[in-house]
Design a protein around this motif. Sequence first.
Motif, mmCIF file in Angstrom:
data_model
loop_
_atom_site.group_PDB
_atom_site.id
_atom_site.type_symbol
_atom_site.label_atom_id
_atom_site.label_comp_id
_atom_site.label_asym_id
_atom_site.label_seq_id
_atom_site.Cartn_x
_atom_site.Cartn_y
_atom_site.Cartn_z
ATOM 1 N N MET A 1 0.889 -1.059 -0.055
ATOM 2 C CA MET A 1 -0.032 -0.042 -0.077
ATOM 3 C C MET A 1 0.757 1.079 -0.225
ATOM 4 N N PHE A 2 0.334 2.369 -0.496
ATOM 5 C CA PHE A 2 1.198 3.698 -0.754
ATOM 6 C C PHE A 2 1.138 4.192 0.721
ATOM 7 N N ALA A 3 2.215 5.195 0.869
ATOM 8 C CA ALA A 3 2.435 6.124 1.726
ATOM 9 C C ALA A 3 2.014 5.553 3.257
ATOM 10 N N ILE A 7 2.951 7.833 7.344
ATOM 11 C CA ILE A 7 2.123 7.607 8.546
ATOM 12 C C ILE A 7 2.705 7.224 9.857
ATOM 13 N N THR A 58 -4.135 4.512 -13.925
ATOM 14 C CA THR A 58 -3.017 4.055 -13.102
ATOM 15 C C THR A 58 -2.034 5.349 -12.744
ATOM 16 N N GLN A 60 -2.590 8.391 -12.450
ATOM 17 C CA GLN A 60 -3.411 9.159 -11.706
ATOM 18 C C GLN A 60 -3.532 8.794 -10.166
ATOM 19 N N VAL A 61 -3.515 7.521 -10.070
ATOM 20 C CA VAL A 61 -3.453 6.901 -8.857
ATOM 21 C C VAL A 61 -2.110 6.913 -8.100
ATOM 22 N N ARG A 62 -1.133 6.738 -8.801
ATOM 23 C CA ARG A 62 0.264 6.897 -8.276
ATOM 24 C C ARG A 62 0.344 8.144 -8.150
ATOM 25 N N HIS A 63 -0.014 9.373 -8.949
ATOM 26 C CA HIS A 63 0.067 10.570 -8.594
ATOM 27 C C HIS A 63 -0.404 11.272 -7.422
ATOM 28 N N SER A 64 -1.599 10.654 -6.847
ATOM 29 C CA SER A 64 -2.345 11.113 -5.754
ATOM 30 C C SER A 64 -1.564 10.481 -4.589
ATOM 31 N N ALA A 65 -0.856 9.255 -4.767
ATOM 32 C CA ALA A 65 0.153 8.761 -3.785
ATOM 33 C C ALA A 65 1.386 9.619 -3.551
ATOM 34 N N GLU A 67 1.517 12.766 -4.031
ATOM 35 C CA GLU A 67 1.045 14.157 -3.370
ATOM 36 C C GLU A 67 0.935 13.841 -1.931
ATOM 37 N N ARG A 68 0.261 12.758 -1.804
ATOM 38 C CA ARG A 68 0.098 12.555 -0.270
ATOM 39 C C ARG A 68 1.355 12.461 0.525
ATOM 40 N N LEU B 27 -7.970 -0.694 -13.422
ATOM 41 C CA LEU B 27 -6.976 -0.192 -13.125
ATOM 42 C C LEU B 27 -5.731 -1.056 -13.527
ATOM 43 N N PRO B 28 -4.834 -0.625 -14.600
ATOM 44 C CA PRO B 28 -3.765 -1.858 -14.932
ATOM 45 C C PRO B 28 -2.671 -1.562 -13.832
ATOM 46 N N MET B 30 -2.448 -2.172 -10.911
ATOM 47 C CA MET B 30 -3.029 -1.837 -9.556
ATOM 48 C C MET B 30 -3.435 -2.775 -8.596
ATOM 49 N N PHE B 32 -2.365 -5.083 -6.935
ATOM 50 C CA PHE B 32 -1.788 -4.980 -5.511
ATOM 51 C C PHE B 32 -2.418 -4.461 -4.265
ATOM 52 N N TRP B 53 -7.753 9.227 1.954
ATOM 53 C CA TRP B 53 -7.150 10.291 1.017
ATOM 54 C C TRP B 53 -7.052 10.010 -0.478
ATOM 55 N N LEU B 54 -6.805 8.410 -0.596
ATOM 56 C CA LEU B 54 -7.048 7.729 -2.112
ATOM 57 C C LEU B 54 -8.151 8.187 -2.448
ATOM 58 N N SER B 57 -9.194 11.471 -3.473
ATOM 59 C CA SER B 57 -8.667 11.969 -4.836
ATOM 60 C C SER B 57 -9.236 11.214 -5.989
ATOM 61 N N LEU B 58 -9.439 10.036 -5.782
ATOM 62 C CA LEU B 58 -9.987 9.174 -7.032
ATOM 63 C C LEU B 58 -11.480 9.580 -7.358
ATOM 64 N N ARG B 61 -11.610 12.962 -9.592
ATOM 65 C CA ARG B 61 -11.381 12.851 -11.138
ATOM 66 C C ARG B 61 -12.493 12.830 -11.828
#
Lengths: 195, 194
Positions: A1-3, A7, A58, A60-65, A67-68, B27-28, B30, B32, B53-54, B57-58, B61
């Motif tokens: 998971m990101f970030a 935390i 994809t 966009q998702v990484r970009h959010s991470a 920024e977080r 979501l290619p 993703m 995991f 937060w995720l 943000s999603l 969009r």
Amino acid sequence: MFAEKVIELLKESERNPDTIDQFNDDKIRQILEEMDLLFKMNMNDANATTENRSLWTTVQVRHSALERNKRCLLAYLCSRMNKIKTLRWEFGSILPADIRELLSDEEYEWFSKYSTNLASYMRSLGQDIGYSGIDLTENLKPPKSLYIEVLCVLDYGKLELEDGDVIMLKKNSRHFLPTSECQTLIRQGVLKQIT
Amino acid sequence: MENTSYLSIQDILVTNEKVPCKFLHDLPKMGFLDPSATEEDLKAGTHLDIPLWLAESLYSRRPPLISVELPKIYKESYREILGADACTVDMHKLGKYFYEMGCYVAKHDIKGEVSATLMNTFRQRFRMLLSASVSNDSISSMQPLSESERVQAAAAATTERALAMWLQRGESPLTAANMVANHRKRKRAEMEML
């Protein structure tokens, strides 16, 4: 998971809101590595989006991470900065060695600059009416009496009073001193007021 | 509001809580994100708990990549319990950040009942908190509090103590600064551990 690492970092500092912790160099490096990796993956996929439109989500998702992570790191540094500011007001312009080593080099530089700024501001106060500055860190509470009785909590050494007398501040010794001369030492935890 | 600022640690911890979501697009790479998935891609229609937060943000969009569902404490059945008597609920276990989180998810509730529940719960519990903090012995006897209620309870206790001291003596003695005192306490604790 990101970030997740970031935390952990924030929780660590939130656990002790009233003291400052060791600057966590190691964890910050790990987080920056994570961000670097995310950025590189994003670069790759962003270049590939011309063939495969669905990759865009994809990215966009990484970009959010990203920024977080950035927000969390900034918040960490900002909360430390506020604590360092408090250090200046509570410990004075010279930090004890055990606190000094909790700060990173950049933070210590910031502390010195803040300290100089504050000092020159306090010196400039009231110059137009003939005073040579006011120490704002004094008299945070309205003074009740000119002299107070204090107990020395630790071996401090010699203290020269304004009238030229030199007294020895030894642990567990009692003194009767002008409030104006000992309130800074009380705030620094050297003396304790006896009531 | 102070606790929604960009640099607020409090707000960061709130937005780290998880909310259930439904993915509307593929979501290619993703896969995991879903621990039970075996494929590399995340398929549309997957239900998953992701951090707020995720999700925020999603969701923002264009077009939204997910639809956010209500976490269980804001659902009908829990709303009924909170409506009946909010003071008997273990807030620490159910929702550490009940109010703050509620402010975020309230906009995903179509019927708009969540915001009313939040108000109502706060009204009931704040009264309990207030009466408990002036009598200063019953705070520990209350149901576990949510994070923001703890802060309020602690603030109430300090104020109450300061007022009592002032009434008794009419003056406040000079004391060591907060951070100095805490630093010393901590050092002593470390020494004792060694």
